[in-house]
Design an enzyme around this catalytic site. Structure first.
Site, PDB file in Angstrom:
ATOM      1  CG  ASN A   1      -7.606  -3.759  -4.229  1.00  0.00           C
ATOM      2  OD1 ASN A   1      -8.991  -4.046  -4.790  1.00  0.00           O
ATOM      3  ND2 ASN A   1      -7.244  -3.346  -3.130  1.00  0.00           N
TER       4      ASN A   1
ATOM      5  CE1 TYR B   1     -11.930   4.177  -9.372  1.00  0.00           C
ATOM      6  CE2 TYR B   1     -14.243   3.793 -10.597  1.00  0.00           C
ATOM      7  CZ  TYR B   1     -13.310   3.569  -9.703  1.00  0.00           C
ATOM      8  OH  TYR B   1     -13.425   2.399  -8.723  1.00  0.00           O
TER       9      TYR B   1
ATOM     10  CE  LYS C   1     -10.566   1.117 -10.774  1.00  0.00           C
ATOM     11  NZ  LYS C   1      -9.716   0.167 -10.226  1.00  0.00           N
TER      12      LYS C   1
ATOM     13  CG  ASP D   1      -2.086   0.753   1.083  1.00  0.00           C
ATOM     14  OD1 ASP D   1      -3.364   0.222   1.030  1.00  0.00           O
ATOM     15  OD2 ASP D   1      -2.070   2.058   0.943  1.00  0.00           O
TER      16      ASP D   1
ATOM     17  CB  THR E   1     -14.313   0.455   0.780  1.00  0.00           C
ATOM     18  OG1 THR E   1     -14.566   1.241  -0.398  1.00  0.00           O
ATOM     19  CG2 THR E   1     -14.673  -1.065   0.097  1.00  0.00           C
TER      20      THR E   1
HETATM   21  N1  LIG Z   1     -15.411   0.305  -3.145  1.00  0.00           N
HETATM   22  C1  LIG Z   1     -16.270   0.378  -4.408  1.00  0.00           C
HETATM   23  O1  LIG Z   1     -17.268   0.478  -4.287  1.00  0.00           O
HETATM   24  C2  LIG Z   1     -15.360  -0.065  -5.639  1.00  0.00           C
HETATM   25  C3  LIG Z   1     -16.249  -0.494  -6.581  1.00  0.00           C
HETATM   26  C4  LIG Z   1     -15.463  -0.941  -7.702  1.00  0.00           C
HETATM   27  C5  LIG Z   1     -14.092  -0.703  -7.930  1.00  0.00           C
HETATM   28  N2  LIG Z   1     -13.466  -0.538  -6.642  1.00  0.00           N
HETATM   29  C6  LIG Z   1     -11.877  -0.548  -6.842  1.00  0.00           C
HETATM   30  O2  LIG Z   1     -11.490  -1.157  -5.668  1.00  0.00           O
HETATM   31  C7  LIG Z   1     -10.364  -0.970  -5.409  1.00  0.00           C
HETATM   32  C8  LIG Z   1     -10.264  -1.061  -3.798  1.00  0.00           C
HETATM   33  O3  LIG Z   1     -11.086   0.124  -3.513  1.00  0.00           O
HETATM   34  P1  LIG Z   1     -11.707   0.479  -2.071  1.00  0.00           P
HETATM   35  O4  LIG Z   1     -12.998   0.659  -2.353  1.00  0.00           O
HETATM   36  O5  LIG Z   1     -11.206  -0.849  -1.360  1.00  0.00           O
HETATM   37  O6  LIG Z   1     -10.898   1.605  -1.711  1.00  0.00           O
HETATM   38  P2  LIG Z   1     -10.135   1.935  -0.281  1.00  0.00           P
HETATM   39  O7  LIG Z   1      -9.721   3.539  -0.715  1.00  0.00           O
HETATM   40  O8  LIG Z   1     -10.570   1.437   0.836  1.00  0.00           O
HETATM   41  O9  LIG Z   1      -8.762   1.275  -0.639  1.00  0.00           O
HETATM   42  C9  LIG Z   1      -7.888   1.544  -1.371  1.00  0.00           C
HETATM   43  C10 LIG Z   1      -6.350   1.403  -1.099  1.00  0.00           C
HETATM   44  O10 LIG Z   1      -5.348   1.645  -2.064  1.00  0.00           O
HETATM   45  C11 LIG Z   1      -4.252   2.285  -1.585  1.00  0.00           C
HETATM   46  N3  LIG Z   1      -3.718   3.197  -2.623  1.00  0.00           N
HETATM   47  C12 LIG Z   1      -4.031   4.335  -3.052  1.00  0.00           C
HETATM   48  N4  LIG Z   1      -3.245   4.992  -4.004  1.00  0.00           N
HETATM   49  C13 LIG Z   1      -2.236   3.879  -4.133  1.00  0.00           C
HETATM   50  C14 LIG Z   1      -0.806   3.837  -4.838  1.00  0.00           C
HETATM   51  N5  LIG Z   1      -0.699   4.840  -5.655  1.00  0.00           N
HETATM   52  N6  LIG Z   1      -0.371   2.763  -4.890  1.00  0.00           N
HETATM   53  C15 LIG Z   1      -0.533   1.733  -3.788  1.00  0.00           C
HETATM   54  N7  LIG Z   1      -1.701   1.959  -3.003  1.00  0.00           N
HETATM   55  C16 LIG Z   1      -2.504   2.953  -3.199  1.00  0.00           C
HETATM   56  C17 LIG Z   1      -5.021   3.201  -0.517  1.00  0.00           C
HETATM   57  O11 LIG Z   1      -3.922   3.824   0.417  1.00  0.00           O
HETATM   58  C18 LIG Z   1      -6.070   2.225   0.054  1.00  0.00           C
HETATM   59  O12 LIG Z   1      -5.329   1.533   1.165  1.00  0.00           O
HETATM   60  C19 LIG Z   1      -9.908   0.226  -6.169  1.00  0.00           C
HETATM   61  O13 LIG Z   1      -9.193  -0.212  -7.456  1.00  0.00           O
HETATM   62  C20 LIG Z   1     -11.066   0.655  -6.583  1.00  0.00           C
HETATM   63  O14 LIG Z   1     -11.197   1.623  -7.784  1.00  0.00           O
HETATM   64  C21 LIG Z   1     -13.990  -0.152  -5.506  1.00  0.00           C
END
Ligand SMILES: NC(=O)c1ccc[n+]([C@@H]2O[C@H](COP(=O)([O-])OP(=O)(O)OC[C@H]3O[C@@H](n4cnc5c(N)ncnc54)[C@H](O)[C@@H]3O)[C@@H](O)[C@H]2O)c1
Length: 265
Positions: free
Chosen positions: A94, A162, A166, A41, A197
């Protein structure tokens, strides 16, 4: 009857963005299956806390701080996994960012914001794959799981960087599949709906918005843990028929039109 495990015992998994949300749930679920996990992370505090959580639950994990937008840090991440555990079997790409106020309608998005969103969400996946694939191939292959999004299939409008990033993740996943297949590596993507989240804090803060999003999923809002179940499935041999697949695991979000949220009838 012969009882079967999912075969992840002793495998080595890297999870980027493993300090929070879906990544944290994925790291925990993989560790529960017996995988040794490299939690990566950009946020050191969250990442270290995640490793402590996994250890407290009896898992084996290490933390490697990585900004996935930096190719050299992705190279170091893969090297660290091999140095610590000797191999790499599962890569869950992720890490991601969504910035509702800075990202938006293209004329209003600064090129700097666009560049960073693409760098983290799309280039980060490319960099980790670039360095991990030869390493995974050396020990016979493995499984790559990329976190895309429902936005890869059904943009909401107004989060152009975004959505584009994606969409890119989805298409990179498909394009990688034949080359990876020749190396014994499967590569798939998951497209969750709206998951509970920290990324969606803004939605949860508004009861009206939250209710709208809840109605937009056929069976209500998603938890990170249920998304992690799909990751475990894709990491395991049970999904051996799947490669190049972009799986909408979104409780039906992309299956039907969202009248309240999209403003249509
Ligand atoms: N939450 C949703 O509804 C949702 C839906 C579809 C897709 N996603 C995708 O799922 C993934 C995780 O999202 P989440 O909801 O758990 O978000 P989150 O914000 O809870 O977690 C994301 C994590 O990624 C880390 N991060 C951010 N930039 C970074 C970088 N440059 N290098 C390394 N780590 C980095 C952050 O510190 C965080 O710990 C993302 O790719 C997001 O786009 C989320």
């Amino acid at each position: 009857m012969e009882r079967r495990s999912r075969g992840l015992e002793g495998k080595v998994a890297v999870v980027t963005g493993g300090g929070s949300g879906i990544g944290l749930a994925s790291a925990r679920a993989l560790a529960v299956e017996g995988a040794r996990v490299v939690v990566s992370d950009i946020d050191e505090e969250r990442g270290r806390a995640a490793v402590d959580t996994l250890a407290a639950e009896g898992g084996e994990a290490v933390f490697v701080r990585t900004d996935v937008a930096d190719s050299s840090q992705c190279e170091q991440l893969v090297e660290a996994a091999v140095e610590r555990f000797g191999r790499l079997d599962v890569l869950h790409n992720n890490a991601g960012v969504a910035w509702p106020f800075r990202d938006g309608f293209t004329p209003e998005v600064s090129p700097q914001v666009w560049d960073r969103v693409i760098a983290v969400n799309l280039s980060g996946v490319f960099y980790c794959c670039h360095f991990a694939i030869p390493v995974m191939a050396r020990t016979g292959g493995g499984s790559i799981i990329n976190t895309a999004s429902s936005m890869a299939h059904l943009p909401l409008g107004g989060l152009d960087g975004y959505a584009a990033s994606k969409g890119g993740v989805a298409q990179l996943t498909r394009s990688l599949a034949p080359g990876c297949g020749r190396l014994g590596i499967r590569v798939n993507a998951i497209s969750p709906g709206y998951v509970d989240t920290p990324m969606n804090e803004m939605i949860w803060a508004s009861p009206a918005l939250k209710a709208g999003f809840e109605r937009g999923h056929a069976t209500g809002l998603q938890t990170p843990e249920e998304v992690a179940d799909v990751v475990v499935f894709l990491a395991s041999d049970a999904s051996r028929s799947l490669t190049g697949a972009v799986i909408t695991c979104d409780r039906g979000w992309t299956a039907f039109k969202q009248p309240e949220i999209l403003g249509g009838g």
